[in-house]
Design a protein around this motif. Structure first.
Motif, PDB file in Angstrom:
ATOM      1  N   ARG A 462       0.837  -1.305   0.008  1.00  0.00           N
ATOM      2  CA  ARG A 462       0.104  -0.115   0.115  1.00  0.00           C
ATOM      3  C   ARG A 462       0.994   1.289   0.017  1.00  0.00           C
ATOM      4  O   ARG A 462       0.208   2.314   0.324  1.00  0.00           O
ATOM      5  CB  ARG A 462      -0.990   0.112   1.132  1.00  0.00           C
ATOM      6  N   VAL A 463       2.069   1.132  -0.246  1.00  0.00           N
ATOM      7  CA  VAL A 463       2.885   2.302  -0.304  1.00  0.00           C
ATOM      8  C   VAL A 463       2.743   2.962  -1.685  1.00  0.00           C
ATOM      9  O   VAL A 463       2.832   2.059  -2.798  1.00  0.00           O
ATOM     10  CB  VAL A 463       4.421   1.979  -0.131  1.00  0.00           C
ATOM     11  N   ALA A 464       2.852   4.491  -2.029  1.00  0.00           N
ATOM     12  CA  ALA A 464       3.058   5.079  -3.053  1.00  0.00           C
ATOM     13  C   ALA A 464       4.275   5.242  -3.595  1.00  0.00           C
ATOM     14  O   ALA A 464       4.414   5.470  -4.798  1.00  0.00           O
ATOM     15  CB  ALA A 464       2.265   6.242  -3.115  1.00  0.00           C
ATOM     16  N   SER A 465       5.331   5.237  -2.555  1.00  0.00           N
ATOM     17  CA  SER A 465       6.752   5.135  -2.981  1.00  0.00           C
ATOM     18  C   SER A 465       7.453   4.451  -2.009  1.00  0.00           C
ATOM     19  O   SER A 465       6.979   3.959  -1.131  1.00  0.00           O
ATOM     20  CB  SER A 465       7.248   6.901  -2.648  1.00  0.00           C
TER      21      SER A 465
ATOM     22  N   PHE B 233      -1.578   0.410   6.809  1.00  0.00           N
ATOM     23  CA  PHE B 233      -1.740   1.700   6.172  1.00  0.00           C
ATOM     24  C   PHE B 233      -2.521   2.978   6.990  1.00  0.00           C
ATOM     25  O   PHE B 233      -3.453   2.519   7.908  1.00  0.00           O
ATOM     26  CB  PHE B 233      -2.891   1.197   4.982  1.00  0.00           C
ATOM     27  N   PHE B 238       1.115   7.632   3.978  1.00  0.00           N
ATOM     28  CA  PHE B 238       1.578   6.545   4.685  1.00  0.00           C
ATOM     29  C   PHE B 238       3.015   6.405   4.371  1.00  0.00           C
ATOM     30  O   PHE B 238       3.886   5.774   5.176  1.00  0.00           O
ATOM     31  CB  PHE B 238       0.536   5.415   4.247  1.00  0.00           C
ATOM     32  N   SER B 239       3.255   6.084   2.974  1.00  0.00           N
ATOM     33  CA  SER B 239       4.620   5.712   2.582  1.00  0.00           C
ATOM     34  C   SER B 239       5.916   6.631   2.953  1.00  0.00           C
ATOM     35  O   SER B 239       6.970   6.257   3.136  1.00  0.00           O
ATOM     36  CB  SER B 239       4.882   5.480   1.117  1.00  0.00           C
ATOM     37  N   GLN B 240       5.372   7.829   3.597  1.00  0.00           N
ATOM     38  CA  GLN B 240       6.357   8.596   4.032  1.00  0.00           C
ATOM     39  C   GLN B 240       6.792   8.508   5.415  1.00  0.00           C
ATOM     40  O   GLN B 240       7.590   8.922   5.917  1.00  0.00           O
ATOM     41  CB  GLN B 240       6.299  10.208   3.943  1.00  0.00           C
TER      42      GLN B 240
END
Ligand code: HEM
Ligand SMILES: [Cu+2]
Ligand SMILES: [Cu+2]
Lengths: 563, 310
Positions: A462-465, B233, B238-240
């Protein structure tokens, strides 16, 4: 002949379904014929497969490079949420209902489903909830973007504070999809239990029927939990109740129990019919009886029962007490036993056979191969210490795509090719089919095999990066995804051109055993009408000289004459 | 006339199968040893136990996978029907003995795996126990406070989308500094949604549940810089929500504490806040998100660009 209240002049030569005019309009109306409904479901679902695939390719486009450069992360989150939702609720469930509708009545010798109107209603809910779901792309703030799990509190944060928001439409769509599934389940279970041909005791039913029964009973048992959870989530989101909201004393983990109590069995609702398809096709194309018919049949219910008591394996890292984790680890691993019975039976069916490697068989073999792999990573995920490391990483994504696409979608393609001549009266083009299989197999492998390693190394899902060390796996995966996009072209070409101008199909082009193959292709509106055959033996007696029904010759020549 | 005719077919079958099983065993063993290299470096006491279990299952899995696909490969090579040949295969319908074997063997296998895993579970629990407390009630003290007087105690505070680590000496940091080979005690706290406290090199992951406080412990065993990633999530950025874990010698750790305690608090690492500001500058395009919580005030904002190992 039944209903003939149409103008005889509009009958063209090649009717997709006899007993009705070649009137494409009936596919767009409220039609109660299970075969029309089946095709309605399948075509609708395939259109959503294209949409879901497009969303998937957008996701893979973003992930081909480490930074989040193609979309804003909020958009990425919405895209992956909608990808998962579209694939599960708009593609997989509907297409399986479609195959079930097409196959159940002819396979058990019934004229139609038990409740034809309910059946049509269940189908027409699909476009309704699909539109609700897709509308959410256009409401202020965008669609739901908390993943297909919609775990609170993220899912009830409602950034803009509007009553009409993407997450709310998502919940409504899922709720309606549940209603549609319940209607379908009531219908399928009743039909199978009460409308079988004379002589067709439970242990003479085709395995596909066994698996549909097992799967639909699961729907009836599990869906209330999901619906309950969804209603509470709706209230928390829109009316500020606090079932799951920790700020006001709710328990967010409670939602996870509601969600997985249904959503784990849901994956078996999807895979069981595919086990059914495997069990039909392997004997047909190996020209051998199904190895251990009774064991394969009963194993379906072993899976049903076990799959109701494994849901906590999705929550090993949420603070679940130790005894619970050990218990659910064990029940989850036990599912491998009835599943193994089936897998070994299929392999033993192949052994010593006379294999015909046409498109449906290739998809079955590919699906079986992938399923063995996905089952093994499943047992790894059931192992608590391993799941603590790889849970919520790309390893899980890889595992379930090995099941959901590389097994279930493969099985569905196999089924579509295998029964295409039966229900359209046309043969498909074998060459295009093989191109479709080859591209799909290579694309799917490139797409999901490498992601296991990304997950093992610690790449969260679920990560965008992501950190640059994961780039290599993601580049390969993205290439695979685009290849799968290309694979849809020969498939669509094949379906459209074969249906409109393919070679006419005989009643039983594969020399298969089963009631549906004793009917003309395509079968008349009410299948056997008043001449329902009496079943004598188990199915799959290839090479055994045991007739499946009384007076087989009569039905064979009747089908030939009517075609 | 050829050699084959002279050998009893049953014996040649047994030899063939034993040979295939032998090859399968060798390959499975190789795969199991290879599997260690698929995982990040082992940097905690828990890691070797997890990796051994994984290698064990990789071995068993490979054996089953190759066994099954070997048979499938065999029939694909030798049992293909010639074109237009529609004749039947050998019509055997089943074999109860075989069914019993392939029910019982997997059953024993999963029981064995489950017993082994339960043992590892218990070991991991003893290495790093955890308990969940209701935060509405009193704040829990750290786990076995009394016996672990020598340990290190850290509060982990997660937010949308930043990490903050509060040390008992009264300062905070954006990076998690840990002394090597010492058991560390945490209280995992979330200020908003569920986050996941995941350090791949430690093979450890724990969801942080708002409304609860989880006391947690672990022992790092290898010096280096590792990634801590939010694994559950948690919304737009989230990914940062990642930072570094720095495992260092006891002396270096003490030195860092002495140095940091004297620093004035500044804005902590907040990649999400940075990106959100950029988004606002560009006209706030994209779908809706709540705004990131303000940067925590920390004495050491860390260095997000330093290279990490796992
Ligand atoms: C022996 C068979 C299987 C076992 C032991 C198994 C085990 C597991 C476990 C433990 C997880 C949870 C991992 C995690 O979230 O950390 C999982 C995830 C999943 N499995 Fe399986 N599985 C098996 C077969 C299947 C089948 C047959 C299906 C589908 C029909 C399936 C579909 C899924 C899906 C969709 C997820 C992920 C859901 C999500 O996280 O979004 N699995 N499996
Ligand atoms: Cu997907
Ligand atoms: Cu599950």
């Amino acid at each position: 002949m039944t209903i003939t209240n149409y103008d005889e002049r509009i009958i063209k030569v090649n009717q997709p379904v006899p007993g009705a005019p070649n009137n494409w309009r009936r596919f767009f109306g409220f039609n109660t014929d299970a075969k029309v409904i089946g095709i309605q479901y399948i075509v609708t679902a395939l259109i959503f497969l294209l949409l879901g695939g497009l969303l998937g390719m957008l996701i893979r486009g973003e992930l081909i490079t480490p930074p989040s450069d193609l979309f804003d992360p909020t958009v990425y989150n919405g895209l992956y949420t909608m990808h998962g939702t579209v694939m599960l609720f708009l593609f997989l469930f509907p297409i399986l209902s479609g195959l079930t509708n097409l196959l159940v009545p002819p396979m058990i010798g019934a004229p139609d489903m038990a409740f034809p109107k309910l059946n049509a209603l269940a189908f027409w809910l699909v476009p309704v909830f699909s539109i609700v779901l897709l509308t959410s792309f256009f409401v202020p703030g965008g669609p739901a973007s908390s993943g297909w799990w919609s775990y609170p509190p993220v899912s009830i944060q409602n950034p803009l504070g509007h009553f009409l928001n993407g997450q709310m439409l998502w919940i409504v769509a899922i709720g309606l999809s549940g209603v549609s599934s319940i209607m379908g389940a009531i219908n399928f279970v009743t039909t199978i239990i009460t409308m079988r041909a004379p002589g067709m005791g439970f242990f003479k039913m085709p395995i596909f029927i066994w698996t549909v029964l097992a799967a639909q009973i699961l729907q009836l048992l599990g869906l209330p939990a999901l619906t309950g959870g969804a209603i509470m989530l709706f209230f928390d989101l829109n009316f500020g109740t606090s079932f799951f909201n920790p700020e006001t004393g709710g328990d967010p983990v409670l939602f996870q129990h509601f969600f997985w109590f249904y959503s784990h069995p849901a994956v078996y609702v999807m895979v069981l019919p595919v086990f059914g398809i495997f069990s039909e096709l392997f004997p047909t194309y190996s020209r051998k009886p199904l190895f251990g018919y009774k064991f394969v049949a009963v194993a379906s219910f072993g899976i049903t029962i076990l799959s109701l008591v494994v849901w906590v394996h999705h929550m090993f890292y949420t603070g679940t007490p130790m005894w619970m984790r050990n218990l659910f680890m064990f029940t989850t691993m036990l599912i491998a036993v009835p599943t193994g019975v089936k897998v070994f039976a299929w392999i033993a069916t192949l052994w010593g056979g006379n294999l015909r490697l046409n498109t449906p068989m290739l998809f079955c073999l590919g699906g079986l191969f992938n399923f063995i792999f996905g089952g093994i990573t499943g047992v790894m995920l059931a192992t608590v210490p391993i799941d603590i490391h790889v849970g919520n990483t790309y390893f899980v994504v890889a595992h379930f795509h090995y099941i959901i696409f590389n097994t279930i979608a493969f099985g569905i393609f196999a089924g579509i090719y295998h029964w295409f001549p039966k229900f359209t009266g046309r043969m498909f083009y074998e060459g295009l089919g093989k191109v479709h299989f080859t591209l799909t197999f290579i694309g799917a492998t490139l797409n999901w095999l490498p992601l296991h390693w990304a997950g093992l190394l610690g790449m969260p899902r679920r990560v965008a990066s992501y950190d640059p060390e994961f780039a290599i796996w993601n580049v390969i995966a993205s290439i695979g995804a685009f290849m799968l996009g290309v694979a849809s072209i020969p498939f669509i070409l094949n379906m459209v051109s074969s249906w409109s101008r393919g070679k006419k199909s005989p009643p039983n082009p594969w020399d298969a055993i089963g009631l549906e193959w004793l009917l003309p292709s395509p079968p008349p509106h009410e299948n056997f009408e008043d001449d329902i055959p009496t079943v004598l033996n188990e199915p799959y007696n290839y090479g055994l000289n045991k007739p499946f029904v009384v007076d087989e010759e009569f039905y064979i020549s009747k089908a030939l004459n009517d075609s | 006339m050829n050699l084959k005719d002279n050998i009893n077919p049953k014996i040649s079958l047994i030899i063939g199968i034993s040979f295939a099983v032998f090859i399968d065993l060798v390959l499975s063993k190789l795969m199991a040893s290879w599997s260690y290299s698929w995982l990040p470096v082992q940097a905690s006491k828990a890691a070797p136990y997890v990796d051994n279990l994984f290698a064990f299952e990789t071995g068993i899995g490979t054996f089953i996978f190759l066994g099954c696909s070997g048979v499938i490969g065999w029939v694909l090579l030798f049992n293909r029907a010639p074109k237009y040949d529609e004749s039947y295969g050998e019509p055997f319908e089943g074999n109860v003995k075989l069914e019993i074997v392939w029910t019982l063997v997997p059953l024993f296998l999963v029981i064995a795996i489950a017993i082994y895993s339960t043992k590892v579970n218990t070991t991991l629990q003893n290495l790093g126990e955890k308990t969940k407390y209701d935060s509405q009630k009193e704040l829990p003290t750290y786990l076995d406070n009394n016996e672990a007087s020598a340990g290190t105690f850290i509060d982990v505070i997660s937010r949308q989308w930043s990490w903050e680590f509060k040390y008992p000496e009264g300062f905070s940091s954006s990076e998690l500094h840990l002394p090597i080979n010492e058991k560390v005690y945490f209280r995992l706290i979330s200020k908003d949604v569920i986050h996941g406290f995941y350090i791949p090199a430690f093979r450890l992951k724990q969801d942080i549940i708002p409304g609860s406080i989880i006391s947690y412990s672990l022992t790092p065993t290898r010096k280096g810089i590792y990634r801590l990633r939010d694994s559950m999530f948690s919304g737009a950025y989230f990914s940062q929500n990642q930072t570094n874990v720095i495992v260092e010698s006891k002396d270096a750790y003490q030195e860092w504490i002495n140095k940091t305690v004297k620093k004035v608090p500044v804005d902590g690492l907040n990649q999400a806040g940075f990106l959100y500001k950029k988004r606002l500058e560009k006209g706030d395009k994209g779908w809706a998100t709540i705004s990131p919580s303000p940067s925590p005030q920390v004495n050491d904002p860390g260095n997000p660009d330093s290279a990490h190992e796992g």
